[in-house]
Motif scaffolding. Structure first.
Motif, PDB file in Angstrom:
ATOM      1  N   LYS A   1      10.927  20.868 -14.858  1.00  0.00           N
ATOM      2  CA  LYS A   1       9.463  20.910 -14.846  1.00  0.00           C
ATOM      3  C   LYS A   1       9.023  20.834 -13.393  1.00  0.00           C
ATOM      4  O   LYS A   1       9.594  20.052 -12.620  1.00  0.00           O
ATOM      5  CB  LYS A   1       8.861  19.713 -15.594  1.00  0.00           C
TER       6      LYS A   1
ATOM      7  N   ASP B   1       5.314  21.598 -10.674  1.00  0.00           N
ATOM      8  CA  ASP B   1       3.992  22.160 -10.378  1.00  0.00           C
ATOM      9  C   ASP B   1       4.136  23.297  -9.371  1.00  0.00           C
ATOM     10  O   ASP B   1       3.214  24.067  -9.168  1.00  0.00           O
ATOM     11  CB  ASP B   1       3.108  21.081  -9.748  1.00  0.00           C
TER      12      ASP B   1
ATOM     13  N   SER C   1       7.810  28.434 -19.717  1.00  0.00           N
ATOM     14  CA  SER C   1       6.356  28.358 -19.846  1.00  0.00           C
ATOM     15  C   SER C   1       5.729  28.138 -18.478  1.00  0.00           C
ATOM     16  O   SER C   1       6.234  27.355 -17.675  1.00  0.00           O
ATOM     17  CB  SER C   1       5.960  27.218 -20.787  1.00  0.00           C
ATOM     18  N   LEU C   2       4.625  28.852 -18.249  1.00  0.00           N
ATOM     19  CA  LEU C   2       3.879  28.647 -16.990  1.00  0.00           C
ATOM     20  C   LEU C   2       2.753  27.642 -17.204  1.00  0.00           C
ATOM     21  O   LEU C   2       1.992  27.355 -16.292  1.00  0.00           O
ATOM     22  CB  LEU C   2       3.307  29.984 -16.492  1.00  0.00           C
ATOM     23  N   ASP C   3       2.656  27.143 -18.447  1.00  0.00           N
ATOM     24  CA  ASP C   3       1.603  26.168 -18.756  1.00  0.00           C
ATOM     25  C   ASP C   3       2.108  25.280 -19.904  1.00  0.00           C
ATOM     26  O   ASP C   3       1.711  25.441 -21.050  1.00  0.00           O
ATOM     27  CB  ASP C   3       0.320  26.914 -19.145  1.00  0.00           C
TER      28      ASP C   3
ATOM     29  N   HIS D   1       1.628  22.378 -21.075  1.00  0.00           N
ATOM     30  CA  HIS D   1       0.772  21.611 -21.994  1.00  0.00           C
ATOM     31  C   HIS D   1      -0.026  22.497 -22.954  1.00  0.00           C
ATOM     32  O   HIS D   1      -0.663  21.999 -23.867  1.00  0.00           O
ATOM     33  CB  HIS D   1      -0.134  20.666 -21.206  1.00  0.00           C
ATOM     34  N   ASN D   2      -0.004  23.804 -22.704  1.00  0.00           N
ATOM     35  CA  ASN D   2      -0.600  24.748 -23.657  1.00  0.00           C
ATOM     36  C   ASN D   2       0.479  25.674 -24.217  1.00  0.00           C
ATOM     37  O   ASN D   2       0.252  26.863 -24.392  1.00  0.00           O
ATOM     38  CB  ASN D   2      -1.703  25.577 -22.989  1.00  0.00           C
ATOM     39  N   SER D   3       1.670  25.117 -24.429  1.00  0.00           N
ATOM     40  CA  SER D   3       2.775  25.920 -24.952  1.00  0.00           C
ATOM     41  C   SER D   3       3.240  25.294 -26.268  1.00  0.00           C
ATOM     42  O   SER D   3       2.713  24.268 -26.698  1.00  0.00           O
ATOM     43  CB  SER D   3       3.941  25.918 -23.950  1.00  0.00           C
TER      44      SER D   3
ATOM     45  N   THR E   1      -1.395  16.888 -13.738  1.00  0.00           N
ATOM     46  CA  THR E   1      -2.166  17.307 -14.909  1.00  0.00           C
ATOM     47  C   THR E   1      -3.608  16.802 -14.803  1.00  0.00           C
ATOM     48  O   THR E   1      -4.554  17.523 -15.134  1.00  0.00           O
ATOM     49  CB  THR E   1      -1.473  16.798 -16.197  1.00  0.00           C
TER      50      THR E   1
ATOM     51  N   LYS F   1      -1.381  23.320 -13.519  1.00  0.00           N
ATOM     52  CA  LYS F   1      -0.508  23.681 -14.655  1.00  0.00           C
ATOM     53  C   LYS F   1       0.946  23.350 -14.341  1.00  0.00           C
ATOM     54  O   LYS F   1       1.387  23.436 -13.203  1.00  0.00           O
ATOM     55  CB  LYS F   1      -0.641  25.172 -14.960  1.00  0.00           C
TER      56      LYS F   1
ATOM     57  N   ASN G   1       4.914  24.126 -14.850  1.00  0.00           N
ATOM     58  CA  ASN G   1       5.919  25.138 -15.208  1.00  0.00           C
ATOM     59  C   ASN G   1       7.114  24.437 -15.855  1.00  0.00           C
ATOM     60  O   ASN G   1       7.502  23.341 -15.434  1.00  0.00           O
ATOM     61  CB  ASN G   1       6.395  25.867 -13.949  1.00  0.00           C
TER      62      ASN G   1
END
Ligand code: SAM
Length: 215
Positions: free
Chosen positions: A152, A154, A177-179, A181-183, A198, A203, A205
């Motif tokens: 993980k 940033d 995922s590039l985001d 928390h929205n994956s 956050t 976002k 990664n």
């Protein structure tokens, strides 16, 4: 991670129940130390240790080892973790620069976590990045079966570099995922840096990469 010098850090490290000072003694036999055959997950650059502690508490059937190179940061982690009521018996810590990782483990690690690793932005320092070929070669020696790296960050440049480096080294990606928390990544445990970034709206990664240890 910047941290002021912790004055009594030597005493804190010496008195710790979690810290394994003579880690070389357990090379190839961490299962003897833990007293079981459970999978072994390690975090390189654990900082103050919130992530690895929460993992150890949540997954009692997995053994966790947190690695940190700076005494003061480790001392803070130990104070925090050992200040809790109950110490998980599936968690140990090592003070070590990860460049020596193969002195601590041999063919016994199931997963490596790299959370918010130092980006080393200058090209002449690229070999110090924890996903450089130099480190991936060292990791080959410590993984048991499949190599599994979970990262993980940033830092977009470090993320792009890591995707390329892991891919050229033979890893394939099971999740990117590039985001985060929205994956659809489930059961994410936040790290200290992750919370900080956050809150600022940055976002995160994320990647989960795997490779056959013999390839
Ligand atoms: C930016 S902090 C991230 C801390 C934590 N993982 C988090 O996400 O909150 C990076 C940490 O990795 C440690 N570190 C950096 N390079 C390392 C290395 N080669 N070996 C061991 N620890 C390292 C640093 O001392 C620092 O505590």
């Amino acid at each position: 991670m910047r941290l002021r010098n912790v004055k009594n850090k030597e005493e804190i490290l010496k008195g710790s129940k979690l810290l394994i000072i003579n880690y070389q003694d357990y090379l190839g036999r961490w299962k003897d130390l833990f007293g079981n055959d459970n999978p072994l997950y390690i975090e390189i650059g654990m900082g103050k240790g919130e992530f690895i502690l929460e993992n150890a508490l949540k997954y009692p059937n997995i053994n966790f080892v947190g690695i940190e190179k700076f005494d003061s940061i480790l001392a803070r982690a130990i104070q925090k973790i050992e200040g809790k009521e109950e110490l998980p018996n599936n968690l140990k810590l090592i003070r070590m620069d990860a460049k020596d990782i193969d002195l601590a483990f041999r063919k016994e690690v199931d997963r490596i976590y790299l959370n918010f690793s130092d980006p080393w932005p200058k090209k002449r320092h690229s070999e110090r990045r924890l996903t450089s070929k130099t480190f991936l070669t060292r990791y080959d020696k410590i993984f048991k079966n499949d190599c599994e790296v979970v990262m993980k960050t940033d830092n977009v440049s470090l993320f792009e570099y890591s995707l390329e480096s892991l891919s050229s080294y033979g890893y394939s990606f099971h999740k990117v995922s590039l985001d985060l928390h929205n994956s659809d990544v489930e059961d994410n445990i936040m790290t200290e840096y992750e919370e900080k970034f956050t809150k600022k709206g940055i976002k995160i990664n994320y990647l989960l990469a795997k490779k056959d240890v013999n390839k």
